[in-house]
Design a protein around this motif. Structure first.
Motif, short mmCIF file in Angstrom:
data_model
loop_
_atom_site.label_atom_id
_atom_site.label_comp_id
_atom_site.label_asym_id
_atom_site.label_seq_id
_atom_site.Cartn_x
_atom_site.Cartn_y
_atom_site.Cartn_z
N MET A 261 0.97 -1.23 -0.09
CA MET A 261 0.00 -0.15 0.02
C MET A 261 0.91 1.28 -0.07
N HIS A 262 0.48 2.16 -0.77
CA HIS A 262 0.98 3.51 -0.69
C HIS A 262 0.40 4.65 -0.87
N ASP A 263 0.35 5.77 -0.07
CA ASP A 263 -0.38 6.84 -0.08
C ASP A 263 0.16 7.83 -1.10
N VAL A 264 -0.88 8.30 -1.88
CA VAL A 264 -0.50 9.39 -2.79
C VAL A 264 -0.41 10.81 -2.45
N THR A 265 0.71 11.17 -2.14
CA THR A 265 1.23 12.44 -1.62
C THR A 265 1.87 13.59 -2.46
N GLU A 266 2.89 14.18 -2.06
CA GLU A 266 3.70 15.28 -2.99
C GLU A 266 3.88 14.39 -4.30
N GLY A 267 3.80 15.35 -5.32
CA GLY A 267 4.01 14.88 -6.85
C GLY A 267 2.80 14.04 -7.49
N GLY A 268 1.85 13.88 -6.70
CA GLY A 268 0.52 13.41 -7.16
C GLY A 268 0.45 12.00 -7.49
N ILE A 269 -0.59 11.75 -8.31
CA ILE A 269 -0.81 10.16 -8.78
C ILE A 269 0.49 9.86 -9.56
N PHE A 270 1.07 10.66 -10.57
CA PHE A 270 2.11 10.16 -11.49
C PHE A 270 3.26 9.94 -10.50
N GLY A 271 3.67 10.52 -9.67
CA GLY A 271 4.88 10.39 -8.66
C GLY A 271 4.59 9.30 -7.76
N ASN B 144 -1.55 20.61 -13.51
CA ASN B 144 -1.83 19.27 -13.79
C ASN B 144 -2.32 18.54 -12.42
N PRO B 145 -3.47 18.02 -12.59
CA PRO B 145 -4.21 17.38 -11.32
C PRO B 145 -3.41 16.28 -11.14
N TYR B 146 -2.95 15.56 -12.25
CA TYR B 146 -2.06 14.34 -11.89
C TYR B 146 -0.82 14.43 -11.27
N LYS B 147 -0.50 15.56 -11.19
CA LYS B 147 1.05 16.01 -10.53
C LYS B 147 0.69 16.93 -9.20
N LEU B 148 -0.58 16.70 -8.90
CA LEU B 148 -0.79 17.50 -7.50
C LEU B 148 -0.91 16.84 -6.26
N ILE B 149 -0.40 17.38 -5.30
CA ILE B 149 -0.48 16.62 -4.03
C ILE B 149 -1.60 15.70 -3.56
N SER B 150 -1.87 14.76 -3.15
CA SER B 150 -3.11 14.03 -3.44
C SER B 150 -3.34 12.99 -2.11
N SER B 151 -3.01 13.44 -0.94
CA SER B 151 -3.38 12.65 0.16
C SER B 151 -5.01 12.51 0.33
N GLY B 152 -5.35 11.45 0.79
CA GLY B 152 -6.62 10.76 0.67
C GLY B 152 -6.99 9.81 -0.28
N GLU C 264 2.79 20.50 -8.49
CA GLU C 264 2.08 21.47 -8.91
C GLU C 264 1.51 22.60 -7.97
N LEU C 265 1.33 22.12 -6.75
CA LEU C 265 0.90 22.98 -5.72
C LEU C 265 1.70 24.18 -5.54
N TYR C 266 2.94 24.14 -5.93
CA TYR C 266 3.96 25.08 -5.53
C TYR C 266 4.07 26.38 -6.66
N GLN C 267 3.33 25.92 -7.86
CA GLN C 267 3.12 27.09 -9.09
C GLN C 267 1.83 27.72 -8.61
N VAL C 268 1.08 27.44 -7.43
CA VAL C 268 -0.01 28.29 -7.15
C VAL C 268 0.26 28.97 -5.79
N ILE C 269 0.86 28.33 -4.89
CA ILE C 269 1.01 28.83 -3.46
C ILE C 269 2.48 28.31 -2.98
N GLY C 270 3.08 29.60 -2.32
CA GLY C 270 4.22 28.92 -1.43
C GLY C 270 5.49 28.52 -2.41
N GLY C 271 6.67 28.75 -1.98
CA GLY C 271 7.68 28.12 -2.61
C GLY C 271 8.03 28.51 -4.01
N ARG C 272 7.68 29.43 -4.51
CA ARG C 272 7.53 29.71 -5.82
C ARG C 272 8.99 30.12 -6.34
#
Length: 330
Positions: free
Chosen positions: A214-224, A260-268, A321-329
């Motif tokens: 099992m592996h949770d989908v976090t930073e880097g999104g589903i592709f990561g 890109n939603p496929y590269k967006l942090i996806s915990s849950g 992709e989160l960093y394209q929108v907020i924080g850490g640009r």
């Protein structure tokens, strides 16, 4: 180096190259895609440890930090039982801010029946927003311990819920005023509340007897995450892009910001690999958890993303992709 998760080549070169595997007590150690360490406790029991910071947002970090850490513990097949936390606050922080963070932490710990075992809190000039890092601890019978690198060719890959839940919620909170000027307020409120679905402990409990990994989908999104499980297990993947669920709120917000939603942090969202994907989906469904078989592990070196007749190949994970929108640009 750029803000965000380390590129895999830097991780291997600068961090993992000198990893020393010298202790027989260490059952799972550092590696690509491994979110937990595991230590042998008794003859048949292992201690599982995981640590994570929250750096992409300053909103609701007490809640998010506990969720993310216990998610990692649950993915190993273990039951989380305690956390230790480090909180670093900017020098202009107010006591009520710290109280709010800790109130969220204790609320989640009460919900999950886990204990805050200790930690460290300080105000410092080296951070410009509150920073929290949590170390979680869990335990599991050794023969029930799961690791990311246990996937074999032919196994089904199951995904729960939808991608982008955490990232969508963070963006909706951070950019709320901007978004409600362009979208229906009710839609943005729904996006904000995606954070209520970030916890995957129940998902993991439902299938840990059926799962090989099992592996949770976090930073880097589903592709990561897909790259990480394939790399950890040294397998190929055939993934049907159309089976990966994306909610309309995520699509709208990602299109608005050009990410890109496929590269967006996806915990849950939880990835589960096992011999019988249908049984895994049914076990999750019995607990009211939506899940879909999205692909299979293969004995090839190719990690393929298939959409009808079009085939693309997974690439090594890049900055979230989160960093394209907020924080850490940059």
């Amino acid at each position: 180096m750029k803000v965000g998760k380390l590129p895999e080549n830097v991780l291997k070169r600068a961090v993992l190259k000198k990893t020393n595997n010298v202790r027989k007590e260490v059952l799972i150690g550092a590696g690509v895609g491994e979110d937990c360490a595991a230590l042998k406790l008794a003859e048949d029991e292992a201690l599982v440890i995981s640590t994570d910071p929250i750096t992409g947002t300053a909103k609701d970090i007490g809640k998010l930090s506990v969720y993310i850490t216990v998610n990692d513990i649950a993915c190993s097949g273990a039951e989380p039982f305690g956390i230790m936390l480090t909180i670093l606050l900017p020098d202009k922080s107010l006591e009520e801010e710290l109280r709010e963070i800790m109130s969220d932490v204790y609320d989640v710990c009460h919900e999950l029946n886990i204990q805050v075992m200790g930690g460290h809190t300080e105000v410092t000039r080296v951070v410009n927003q509150p920073l929290i890092s949590i170390t979680g601890v869990g335990k599991v019978k050794e023969n029930k311990l799961l690791n990311t690198g246990a996937i074999k060719p032919g196994m089904d890959i199951v995904m729960t819920k939808a991608i982008g839940l955490e990232g969508t919620s963070i963006i909706a909170k951070e950019k709320y005023s901007e978004l409600v000027n362009h979208f229906n307020k009710e839609m943005i409120e729904r996006a904000v509340n995606f954070d209520k679905e970030i916890l995957i402990v129940e998902d993991a409990r439902a299938v840990r007897e059926l799962a090989s990994s099992m592996h949770d989908v976090t930073e880097g999104g589903i592709f990561g995450a897909l790259w990480e499980i394939a790399e950890a297990s040294n397998v190929g993947l055939d993934v049907d892009l159309k089976k990966i669920k994306v909610r309309q709120e995520t699509i709208e917000i990602c299109e608005f910001y050009g990410i890109n939603p496929y590269k967006l942090i996806s915990s849950g969202s939880l990835l589960v690999a096992g011999k019988d994907g249908k049984a895994i989906v049914n076990a999750l469904s019995e607990q009211g958890i939506d899940a879909t078989i999205i692909g299979k592990a293969t004995d090839s070196n190719d990690r393929r993303l298939i959409s009808n007749d079009e085939i693309r190949f997974l690439e090594t994970p890049q900055k979230d992709e989160l960093y394209q929108v907020i924080g850490g640009r940059d």
